[in-house]
Design a protein around this motif. Sequence first.
Motif, PDB file in Angstrom:
ATOM      1  N   VAL A  67       5.534  -5.241 -82.487  1.00 39.22           N
ATOM      2  CA  VAL A  67       5.179  -3.855 -82.169  1.00 39.22           C
ATOM      3  C   VAL A  67       4.186  -3.336 -83.204  1.00 39.22           C
ATOM      4  O   VAL A  67       3.169  -2.724 -82.873  1.00 39.22           O
ATOM      5  N   TRP A  68       4.463  -3.613 -84.468  1.00 36.57           N
ATOM      6  CA  TRP A  68       3.579  -3.193 -85.558  1.00 36.57           C
ATOM      7  C   TRP A  68       2.171  -3.742 -85.361  1.00 36.57           C
ATOM      8  O   TRP A  68       1.171  -3.017 -85.521  1.00 36.57           O
ATOM      9  N   ALA A  69       2.074  -5.014 -84.995  1.00 40.72           N
ATOM     10  CA  ALA A  69       0.772  -5.666 -84.816  1.00 40.72           C
ATOM     11  C   ALA A  69      -0.003  -5.089 -83.635  1.00 40.72           C
ATOM     12  O   ALA A  69      -1.234  -5.203 -83.571  1.00 40.72           O
ATOM     13  N   SER A  70       0.701  -4.468 -82.691  1.00 44.61           N
ATOM     14  CA  SER A  70       0.042  -3.925 -81.494  1.00 44.61           C
ATOM     15  C   SER A  70      -0.653  -2.591 -81.753  1.00 44.61           C
ATOM     16  O   SER A  70      -1.419  -2.119 -80.921  1.00 44.61           O
ATOM     17  N   TRP A  71      -0.405  -1.989 -82.901  1.00 47.01           N
ATOM     18  CA  TRP A  71      -1.008  -0.692 -83.235  1.00 47.01           C
ATOM     19  C   TRP A  71      -2.273  -0.877 -84.069  1.00 47.01           C
ATOM     20  O   TRP A  71      -2.435  -1.880 -84.767  1.00 47.01           O
ATOM     21  N   THR A  72      -3.149   0.099 -84.030  1.00 43.28           N
ATOM     22  CA  THR A  72      -4.350   0.062 -84.860  1.00 43.28           C
ATOM     23  C   THR A  72      -3.959   0.225 -86.327  1.00 43.28           C
ATOM     24  O   THR A  72      -2.898   0.789 -86.635  1.00 43.28           O
ATOM     25  N   PRO A  73      -4.789  -0.246 -87.253  1.00 44.27           N
ATOM     26  CA  PRO A  73      -4.493  -0.046 -88.675  1.00 44.27           C
ATOM     27  C   PRO A  73      -4.271   1.419 -89.032  1.00 44.27           C
ATOM     28  O   PRO A  73      -3.395   1.738 -89.845  1.00 44.27           O
ATOM     29  N   ALA A  74      -5.044   2.297 -88.430  1.00 44.52           N
ATOM     30  CA  ALA A  74      -4.894   3.732 -88.720  1.00 44.52           C
ATOM     31  C   ALA A  74      -3.531   4.241 -88.272  1.00 44.52           C
ATOM     32  O   ALA A  74      -2.877   5.021 -88.984  1.00 44.52           O
TER      33      ALA A  74
END
Length: 339
Positions: A249-256
């Motif tokens: 889930v974390w990896a699916s979000w943008t860095p921002a």
Amino acid sequence: MQRRTFIVAAAATCMLISGTVQAQSYRAEYRLSTTLGTAFPWGQAGERWAELVKEKTQGRINIKLYSGNSLVGGDQTREFTAIRQGVIDMSIGSTINWSPQVKELNLFSLPFLMPDYKAIDALTQGEVGKELFAVLEKREVVPLAWGENGFREMSNSKRAITSPADMKGMKFRVVGSPLYNETFSALGANPTQMSWADAQPALASGAVDGQENPLSVFVAAKLSTVGQKYLTLWHYVADPLIFVVNKQVWASWTPADREAVRQAALQAGRENVEKARKGIAGNDNAVLKQIEAAGVTVTNPTAEQRAAFVQATRPVYDKWSKTIGADLVKKAETAIAKR
């Protein structure tokens, strides 16, 4: 010139497609698990984290709170596995509940390791806390911040407890960790593991005599109304909380957005610790006065009385130090000594 225009246009198209794919990868809702609901500081921390995440991501990440470990049928000890498997997206979890899967988290359950709140902070906010986060990062979760459920105090329906002899033969509800079974057995009690959902009816019916929980739980759950008329403030273990996100889930979000979620967790964690200690820590004893006003006898063991509990549980401490890791325990002891 025409070639350069084509390249720029192609790059812009790729960026647009990438942004669209990224937006599509976001779910409409993410599942956040906690053990306790919003009547407790723990559940309120979940509510606050969700609120802050929505605000900081401008509504791109929406979180729904599932309390009572409802996503795993109320079984607290299954929560960490469910996060790793993706059944749960996010959690504010207990170091106790996750300790069967992450042996190093048993550190906080070593009997009488932490004598005060400064000792808790010395661990969670220092090198020990960083080391434990590194352990979790290898388990398909991303740890972001520390929270707090608090020191776990002992209550019962029978008598005031000032020594291990007072506990002999009494039935105590404990959480699902063998370390708690061994600790209470060493004190002469009869420990019974059960979920929190089952604990309150068991206390009300007299199936068990006592329990151990933070004072915030004692008050919010109105344990004085289910026969818990004697409370011992022995500070035998503490229960830090950890804000985590499933790694995929974390990896699916943008860095921002990842940074926004992290900052929201840090803020919610700080607020949670403050709320968990309000009326309890330092010179603020408003919670104790509230408990006493409900007809509960509060016992604060002397240093000599507390030493008897420490001595009785020392074999358990030594045994579990090896399981947790002697080096980690030593680091913790050193950090506490320097607090």
